[in-house]
Design a protein around this motif. Structure first.
Motif, short mmCIF file in Angstrom:
data_model
loop_
_atom_site.label_atom_id
_atom_site.label_comp_id
_atom_site.label_asym_id
_atom_site.label_seq_id
_atom_site.Cartn_x
_atom_site.Cartn_y
_atom_site.Cartn_z
N TYR A 1 1.76 -0.37 4.72
CA TYR A 1 1.87 0.95 4.08
C TYR A 1 3.32 1.30 3.88
CZ TYR A 1 -3.06 1.07 5.08
OH TYR A 1 -4.39 0.76 5.11
N ASP B 1 -11.70 -7.86 -0.79
CA ASP B 1 -10.66 -7.42 0.13
C ASP B 1 -10.10 -8.62 0.92
OD1 ASP B 1 -10.12 -4.75 -0.11
OD2 ASP B 1 -11.46 -4.09 1.49
N ARG C 1 -15.74 -4.66 1.80
CA ARG C 1 -15.64 -4.42 0.36
C ARG C 1 -15.32 -5.75 -0.32
NH1 ARG C 1 -11.38 0.12 -1.45
NH2 ARG C 1 -9.93 -1.46 -0.72
N ASN D 1 0.83 -1.21 0.00
CA ASN D 1 0.00 0.00 0.00
C ASN D 1 0.87 1.26 0.00
OD1 ASN D 1 -1.76 -2.25 0.91
ND2 ASN D 1 -3.27 -0.60 0.91
N CYS E 1 -9.22 -4.58 8.56
CA CYS E 1 -8.21 -5.16 7.67
C CYS E 1 -6.81 -4.61 7.94
CB CYS E 1 -8.55 -4.84 6.22
SG CYS E 1 -9.93 -5.76 5.59
N VAL F 1 -15.45 8.73 7.55
CA VAL F 1 -14.84 7.63 6.81
C VAL F 1 -15.60 6.36 7.12
CG1 VAL F 1 -13.08 7.31 8.62
CG2 VAL F 1 -12.69 6.35 6.39
N GLN F 2 -15.74 5.53 6.10
CA GLN F 2 -16.39 4.24 6.29
C GLN F 2 -15.31 3.19 6.50
OE1 GLN F 2 -18.82 3.46 2.87
NE2 GLN F 2 -20.44 4.78 3.63
N PHE G 1 -14.52 -0.53 6.14
CA PHE G 1 -15.09 -1.65 5.40
C PHE G 1 -14.96 -2.95 6.18
CE2 PHE G 1 -14.01 0.85 1.31
CZ PHE G 1 -15.19 1.57 1.39
N HIS H 1 -8.50 5.22 -1.92
CA HIS H 1 -7.50 4.74 -0.97
C HIS H 1 -7.72 5.31 0.42
CE1 HIS H 1 -5.20 3.80 -4.76
NE2 HIS H 1 -5.44 2.65 -4.17
N LEU H 2 -7.38 4.48 1.40
CA LEU H 2 -7.74 4.79 2.77
C LEU H 2 -7.15 6.11 3.29
CD1 LEU H 2 -9.19 3.87 5.35
CD2 LEU H 2 -7.06 2.71 6.02
N VAL I 1 -7.05 -0.82 9.74
CA VAL I 1 -7.75 0.40 9.31
C VAL I 1 -7.96 1.33 10.52
CG1 VAL I 1 -9.92 1.28 8.34
CG2 VAL I 1 -8.86 -0.76 7.35
N ARG J 1 -3.03 -3.79 6.46
CA ARG J 1 -2.28 -3.52 5.24
C ARG J 1 -0.88 -3.03 5.59
NH1 ARG J 1 -5.91 -5.90 3.68
NH2 ARG J 1 -7.38 -5.50 1.99
N1 UDP Z 1 -10.72 1.00 3.47
C1 UDP Z 1 -11.74 1.40 4.31
N2 UDP Z 1 -12.46 2.51 3.99
C2 UDP Z 1 -12.21 3.24 2.86
C3 UDP Z 1 -11.14 2.84 2.01
C4 UDP Z 1 -10.42 1.71 2.35
O1 UDP Z 1 -12.01 0.76 5.34
O2 UDP Z 1 -12.91 4.23 2.61
C5 UDP Z 1 -9.91 -0.19 3.82
C6 UDP Z 1 -9.89 -1.28 2.75
O3 UDP Z 1 -10.94 -2.20 2.96
C7 UDP Z 1 -8.52 -1.92 2.99
C8 UDP Z 1 -7.66 -0.77 3.50
O4 UDP Z 1 -8.57 0.24 3.94
O5 UDP Z 1 -8.60 -2.90 4.00
C9 UDP Z 1 -6.77 -0.17 2.44
O6 UDP Z 1 -7.56 0.09 1.30
P1 UDP Z 1 -7.00 0.86 0.03
O7 UDP Z 1 -8.12 1.02 -0.93
O8 UDP Z 1 -6.29 2.10 0.48
O9 UDP Z 1 -5.88 -0.12 -0.55
P2 UDP Z 1 -5.96 -1.66 -1.00
O10 UDP Z 1 -5.41 -2.45 0.17
O11 UDP Z 1 -7.36 -2.01 -1.35
O12 UDP Z 1 -5.04 -1.70 -2.18
#
Ligand code: UDP
Length: 319
Positions: A218, A279, A276, A167, A214, A200-201, A203, A184-185, A253, A216
């Motif tokens: 970074y 994911d 989502r 990420n 989730c 912010v939601q 997911f 992107h988060l 997150v 990730r």
């Molecule tokens: N995410 C979230 N809310 C958002 C955008 C992303 O909870 O509005 C979560 C998403 O489900 C993932 C993490 O944040 O677990 C990172 O998402 P992003 O889209 O930034 O990168 P990805 O890992 O999908 O490439």
């Protein structure tokens, strides 16, 4: 070296173009501005606005030492709804580029690949030897190109590297993330702090992780750029090397949102929404191979540093 940077008006491409130019390379950027911004092309880089699939052959006639190929479609959701756009934009375009490179004897290639090639991982952290079973069209198109590049390296002596990004986040001075459609988060959370979004939601909060959200990995965009410079230098003719690029540490997150609250001083309201589709619960890189082979080490590994840089960039954009 004289280098062609495709997609150099986009987020990662502009940061890499800036770093390559600072390192003394002659950089030509080609971008169709479908998602990039002309004013993101770094000073000192020549800019050509063109569709790569059509322009690749003509562009390479002027002679280059290497290509860094960032231009791509990269929205997972869109890739599931409009697969043709991804097979065309990522695979057909890259095949044209590879053919033009072969024709004009440009042998060095650094390709932007992605952790999405792994799909749902069997084990964390993920090494390059992990099974590649992408769960979305975006990841499938990048994996297809990794295979094509291996064939070209073997058959035509190309010195190629694929870098599988986890990420990517943060900013490098005036170069940062500014997508028209933001998914992107970190940029989404910072939009809340800027008053551009109400909340912010999250997911899903029922994942098998420490706090249910989730995980990730970074990685700071400037650390990522440094790996590109090293990959370019160390590539060997006839070889296609593939490296994962991440920090090797995962954040949930909720941890990301908390860090953004600390950095911005804003309460950043959040609410739990449905997970989502597609994911994976956790994606964390093993970057040991890159660290060893490229003698590369992330220098900005702390999440608060990454968020601080993204925040400075986001605030400067609205100032
Ligand atoms: N995410 C979230 N809310 C958002 C955008 C992303 O909870 O509005 C979560 C998403 O489900 C993932 C993490 O944040 O677990 C990172 O998402 P992003 O889209 O930034 O990168 P990805 O890992 O999908 O490439």
């Amino acid at each position: 070296m004289k280098l062609l940077v495709t997609g150099g008006a986009g987020y990662v491409g502009s940061v890499c173009a800036a770093r390559l130019s600072e390192a003394g390379h002659e950089v030509v950027v080609v971008d169709d501005l479908s998602t990039g911004h002309a004013d993101a092309v770094p000073d000192g880089c020549r800019f050509i606005e063109a569709d790569l699939a059509e322009a690749a052959d003509g562009l390479l006639t002027e002679g280059f030492d290497g290509v860094l190929h960032f231009a791509a479609k990269s929205l997972v959701g869109e890739s599931m709804e409009h697969p043709a756009k991804y097979w065309q934009g990522n695979v057909v375009t890259t095949l044209r580029l590879l053919e033009a490179m072969r024709e004009h004897r440009v042998s060095r290639l650094v390709f932007s690949s992605t952790a999405a090639v792994y799909g749902q991982p069997e084990a964390i952290p993920i090494p390059e030897s992990a099974p590649t079973r992408p769960t979305n069209t975006y990841g499938a198109t990048k994996l297809a190109m990794d295979h094509a590049i291996t064939s070209y390296a073997t058959a035509h002596g190309m010195a190629a590297t694929s870098l599988r990004y986890f990420n990517v986040a943060g900013a490098y001075g005036p170069y940062g993330e500014r997508h028209v459609v933001e998914t992107h988060l970190i940029p989404i959370v910072l939009q809340v702090a800027l008053g551009q979004r109400e909340q912010v939601q999250i997911f899903g909060d029922d994942w098998p992780t420490q706090d249910g959200t989730c995980v990730r990995d970074y990685i700071h965009v400037a650390d990522l750029a440094e790996a590109h410079l090293r990959a370019l230098d160390r590539a060997q003719p006839g070889q296609h090397r593939i490296y994962n690029l991440g920090n090797g540490t995962g954040f949930t997150v909720k941890q990301v949102i908390d860090t953004c609250r600390e950095v911005t001083g804003h309460p950043i309201p959040a609410r739990v929404a449905s997970p989502r589709e597609g994911d994976p619960a956790s994606l964390v890189a093993s970057s040991e191979y890159a660290q060893r082979q490229l003698e590369w080490q992330p220098q900005r590994a702390e999440l608060d540093t990454i968020v601080q840089h993204a925040w400075a960039f986001a605030r400067a954009r609205i100032a």
